[in-house]
Structures are given as C-alpha cells and as structure tokens.
Design a protein around this motif. Structure first.
Motif, PDB file in Angstrom:
ATOM      1  N   VAL A 140      -4.700  26.627  -5.254  1.00 42.68           N
ATOM      2  CA  VAL A 140      -5.428  27.522  -4.341  1.00 42.68           C
ATOM      3  C   VAL A 140      -4.638  28.801  -4.117  1.00 42.68           C
ATOM      4  CG1 VAL A 140      -6.243  27.774  -1.955  1.00 42.68           C
ATOM      5  CG2 VAL A 140      -6.745  25.693  -3.238  1.00 42.68           C
ATOM      6  N   LEU A 141      -3.336  28.698  -3.949  1.00 41.16           N
ATOM      7  CA  LEU A 141      -2.506  29.883  -3.757  1.00 41.16           C
ATOM      8  C   LEU A 141      -2.548  30.787  -4.988  1.00 41.16           C
ATOM      9  CD1 LEU A 141      -0.515  31.229  -1.781  1.00 41.16           C
ATOM     10  CD2 LEU A 141       1.306  30.072  -3.032  1.00 41.16           C
ATOM     11  N   PHE A 142      -2.463  30.207  -6.168  1.00 40.13           N
ATOM     12  CA  PHE A 142      -2.549  30.994  -7.400  1.00 40.13           C
ATOM     13  C   PHE A 142      -3.909  31.666  -7.512  1.00 40.13           C
ATOM     14  CE2 PHE A 142      -3.688  31.342 -11.903  1.00 40.13           C
ATOM     15  CZ  PHE A 142      -2.688  32.205 -12.315  1.00 40.13           C
ATOM     16  N   TRP A 143      -4.963  30.936  -7.196  1.00 40.87           N
ATOM     17  CA  TRP A 143      -6.311  31.509  -7.251  1.00 40.87           C
ATOM     18  C   TRP A 143      -6.451  32.676  -6.273  1.00 40.87           C
ATOM     19  CZ3 TRP A 143     -10.064  31.440  -3.341  1.00 40.87           C
ATOM     20  CH2 TRP A 143     -11.306  31.957  -3.719  1.00 40.87           C
ATOM     21  N   TRP A 144      -5.901  32.541  -5.056  1.00 38.36           N
ATOM     22  CA  TRP A 144      -5.982  33.601  -4.054  1.00 38.36           C
ATOM     23  C   TRP A 144      -5.217  34.840  -4.521  1.00 38.36           C
ATOM     24  CZ3 TRP A 144      -2.260  36.010  -0.990  1.00 38.36           C
ATOM     25  CH2 TRP A 144      -2.774  36.868  -0.025  1.00 38.36           C
ATOM     26  N   VAL A 145      -4.038  34.647  -5.068  1.00 39.16           N
ATOM     27  CA  VAL A 145      -3.240  35.782  -5.547  1.00 39.16           C
ATOM     28  C   VAL A 145      -3.938  36.454  -6.724  1.00 39.16           C
ATOM     29  CG1 VAL A 145      -1.074  36.400  -6.702  1.00 39.16           C
ATOM     30  CG2 VAL A 145      -1.046  34.918  -4.695  1.00 39.16           C
ATOM     31  N   THR A 174      -2.831  20.887  -5.264  1.00 37.49           N
ATOM     32  CA  THR A 174      -3.984  21.610  -4.727  1.00 37.49           C
ATOM     33  C   THR A 174      -3.551  22.887  -4.016  1.00 37.49           C
ATOM     34  OG1 THR A 174      -5.159  19.519  -4.461  1.00 37.49           O
ATOM     35  CG2 THR A 174      -6.008  21.410  -3.235  1.00 37.49           C
ATOM     36  N   PHE A 175      -2.488  22.802  -3.219  1.00 36.88           N
ATOM     37  CA  PHE A 175      -1.994  23.972  -2.496  1.00 36.88           C
ATOM     38  C   PHE A 175      -1.615  25.089  -3.459  1.00 36.88           C
ATOM     39  CE2 PHE A 175       1.684  26.340  -0.915  1.00 36.88           C
ATOM     40  CZ  PHE A 175       1.105  26.955   0.189  1.00 36.88           C
ATOM     41  N   GLY A 223       0.782  -1.232   0.000  1.00 38.63           N
ATOM     42  CA  GLY A 223       0.000   0.000   0.000  1.00 38.63           C
ATOM     43  C   GLY A 223       0.810   1.276   0.000  1.00 38.63           C
ATOM     44  N   ILE A 224       2.121   1.185  -0.188  1.00 36.86           N
ATOM     45  CA  ILE A 224       2.949   2.391  -0.124  1.00 36.86           C
ATOM     46  C   ILE A 224       2.837   3.223  -1.397  1.00 36.86           C
ATOM     47  CG2 ILE A 224       5.091   1.451  -1.053  1.00 36.86           C
ATOM     48  CD1 ILE A 224       6.454   2.962   1.340  1.00 36.86           C
ATOM     49  N   GLU A 225       2.338   2.653  -2.477  1.00 40.63           N
ATOM     50  CA  GLU A 225       2.272   3.387  -3.740  1.00 40.63           C
ATOM     51  C   GLU A 225       1.263   4.523  -3.712  1.00 40.63           C
ATOM     52  OE1 GLU A 225      -0.486  -0.061  -3.833  1.00 40.63           O
ATOM     53  OE2 GLU A 225       1.672   0.049  -3.574  1.00 40.63           O
ATOM     54  N   ILE A 226       0.423   4.594  -2.702  1.00 41.03           N
ATOM     55  CA  ILE A 226      -0.573   5.665  -2.608  1.00 41.03           C
ATOM     56  C   ILE A 226       0.041   6.958  -2.070  1.00 41.03           C
ATOM     57  CG2 ILE A 226      -1.383   5.083  -0.292  1.00 41.03           C
ATOM     58  CD1 ILE A 226      -3.627   6.099  -3.194  1.00 41.03           C
ATOM     59  N   TYR A 227       1.116   6.887  -1.315  1.00 42.45           N
ATOM     60  CA  TYR A 227       1.700   8.076  -0.690  1.00 42.45           C
ATOM     61  C   TYR A 227       2.251   9.087  -1.687  1.00 42.45           C
ATOM     62  CZ  TYR A 227       0.954   5.815   3.751  1.00 42.45           C
ATOM     63  OH  TYR A 227       0.374   5.234   4.824  1.00 42.45           O
ATOM     64  N   PRO A 228       2.952   8.694  -2.754  1.00 44.23           N
ATOM     65  CA  PRO A 228       3.356   9.703  -3.741  1.00 44.23           C
ATOM     66  C   PRO A 228       2.170  10.370  -4.436  1.00 44.23           C
ATOM     67  CG  PRO A 228       4.629   7.701  -4.056  1.00 44.23           C
ATOM     68  CD  PRO A 228       3.570   7.400  -3.050  1.00 44.23           C
ATOM     69  N   ILE A 229       1.113   9.628  -4.654  1.00 37.50           N
ATOM     70  CA  ILE A 229      -0.079  10.195  -5.286  1.00 37.50           C
ATOM     71  C   ILE A 229      -0.732  11.211  -4.355  1.00 37.50           C
ATOM     72  CG2 ILE A 229      -2.374   9.651  -6.184  1.00 37.50           C
ATOM     73  CD1 ILE A 229      -1.184   6.878  -6.965  1.00 37.50           C
ATOM     74  N   ILE A 230      -0.815  10.875  -3.082  1.00 38.71           N
ATOM     75  CA  ILE A 230      -1.396  11.793  -2.101  1.00 38.71           C
ATOM     76  C   ILE A 230      -0.557  13.057  -1.977  1.00 38.71           C
ATOM     77  CG2 ILE A 230      -1.881  12.103   0.362  1.00 38.71           C
ATOM     78  CD1 ILE A 230      -2.705   9.149   0.420  1.00 38.71           C
ATOM     79  N   SER A 231       0.764  12.915  -1.902  1.00 38.41           N
ATOM     80  CA  SER A 231       1.618  14.090  -1.752  1.00 38.41           C
ATOM     81  C   SER A 231       1.571  14.974  -2.999  1.00 38.41           C
ATOM     82  CB  SER A 231       3.052  13.682  -1.439  1.00 38.41           C
ATOM     83  OG  SER A 231       3.595  12.921  -2.496  1.00 38.41           O
ATOM     84  N   LEU A 232       1.502  14.384  -4.184  1.00 38.32           N
ATOM     85  CA  LEU A 232       1.377  15.179  -5.410  1.00 38.32           C
ATOM     86  C   LEU A 232       0.048  15.915  -5.440  1.00 38.32           C
ATOM     87  CD1 LEU A 232       2.529  15.966  -8.184  1.00 38.32           C
ATOM     88  CD2 LEU A 232       1.313  13.990  -9.105  1.00 38.32           C
ATOM     89  N   THR A 233      -1.011  15.256  -5.009  1.00 40.25           N
ATOM     90  CA  THR A 233      -2.327  15.894  -4.975  1.00 40.25           C
ATOM     91  C   THR A 233      -2.347  17.068  -4.002  1.00 40.25           C
ATOM     92  OG1 THR A 233      -3.340  13.771  -5.505  1.00 40.25           O
ATOM     93  CG2 THR A 233      -4.787  15.476  -4.605  1.00 40.25           C
ATOM     94  N   ILE A 234      -1.769  16.892  -2.827  1.00 39.91           N
ATOM     95  CA  ILE A 234      -1.707  17.981  -1.838  1.00 39.91           C
ATOM     96  C   ILE A 234      -0.881  19.136  -2.378  1.00 39.91           C
ATOM     97  CG2 ILE A 234      -0.820  18.620   0.432  1.00 39.91           C
ATOM     98  CD1 ILE A 234      -1.610  15.783   1.349  1.00 39.91           C
ATOM     99  N   PHE A 235       0.270  18.846  -2.963  1.00 35.40           N
ATOM    100  CA  PHE A 235       1.155  19.861  -3.523  1.00 35.40           C
ATOM    101  C   PHE A 235       0.442  20.636  -4.625  1.00 35.40           C
ATOM    102  CE2 PHE A 235       4.351  20.992  -6.741  1.00 35.40           C
ATOM    103  CZ  PHE A 235       5.211  21.753  -5.973  1.00 35.40           C
TER     104      PHE A 235
END
Length: 55
Positions: free
Chosen positions: A32-37, A28-29, A14-26
């Motif tokens: 959202v930051l671009f949209w706010w600016v 998304t952040f 189940g470790i293959e999900i962690y890179p996908i999660i971290s890429l999604t968080i990165f």
C-alpha cells in the motif's frame, strides 16, 4: 534460554498463525505504501518536501 522459549512456544496451540498474520500485515503495509508513493502527484510531493524549508 532459546530451547526453553522454543519448547514453551511449541506447547501453545494455534501459535503458528501469528507469524503468518504478521507477515501478511507487513507485506500489505509496504504494498500500500509503494502504491501510494507511485500514484502521488508531483505537486503534492514537491509541496510537502518544501515544508521544512519554509520558516
């Protein structure tokens, strides 16, 4: 050293999900930051940029 780490990581189920999660968080952040600016008011940006100069 890298072979040891790679072999150890491949043995974890189940470790293959962690890179996908971290890429999604990165991604998304920064979207959202671009949209706010992009939607920030010019007066707010001007006021906040003058804060270090107000002594």
């Amino acid at each position: 050293m890298l072979k040891f780490v790679k072999n150890h990581m491949e043995s974890i189920t189940g470790i293959e999900i962690y890179p996908i999660i971290s890429l999604t968080i990165f991604f998304t952040f920064f979207v959202v930051l671009f949209w706010w600016v992009y939607t920030a008011k010019k007066e707010y940006i001007s006021r906040v940029s003058d804060i270090p100069l107000n002594d």
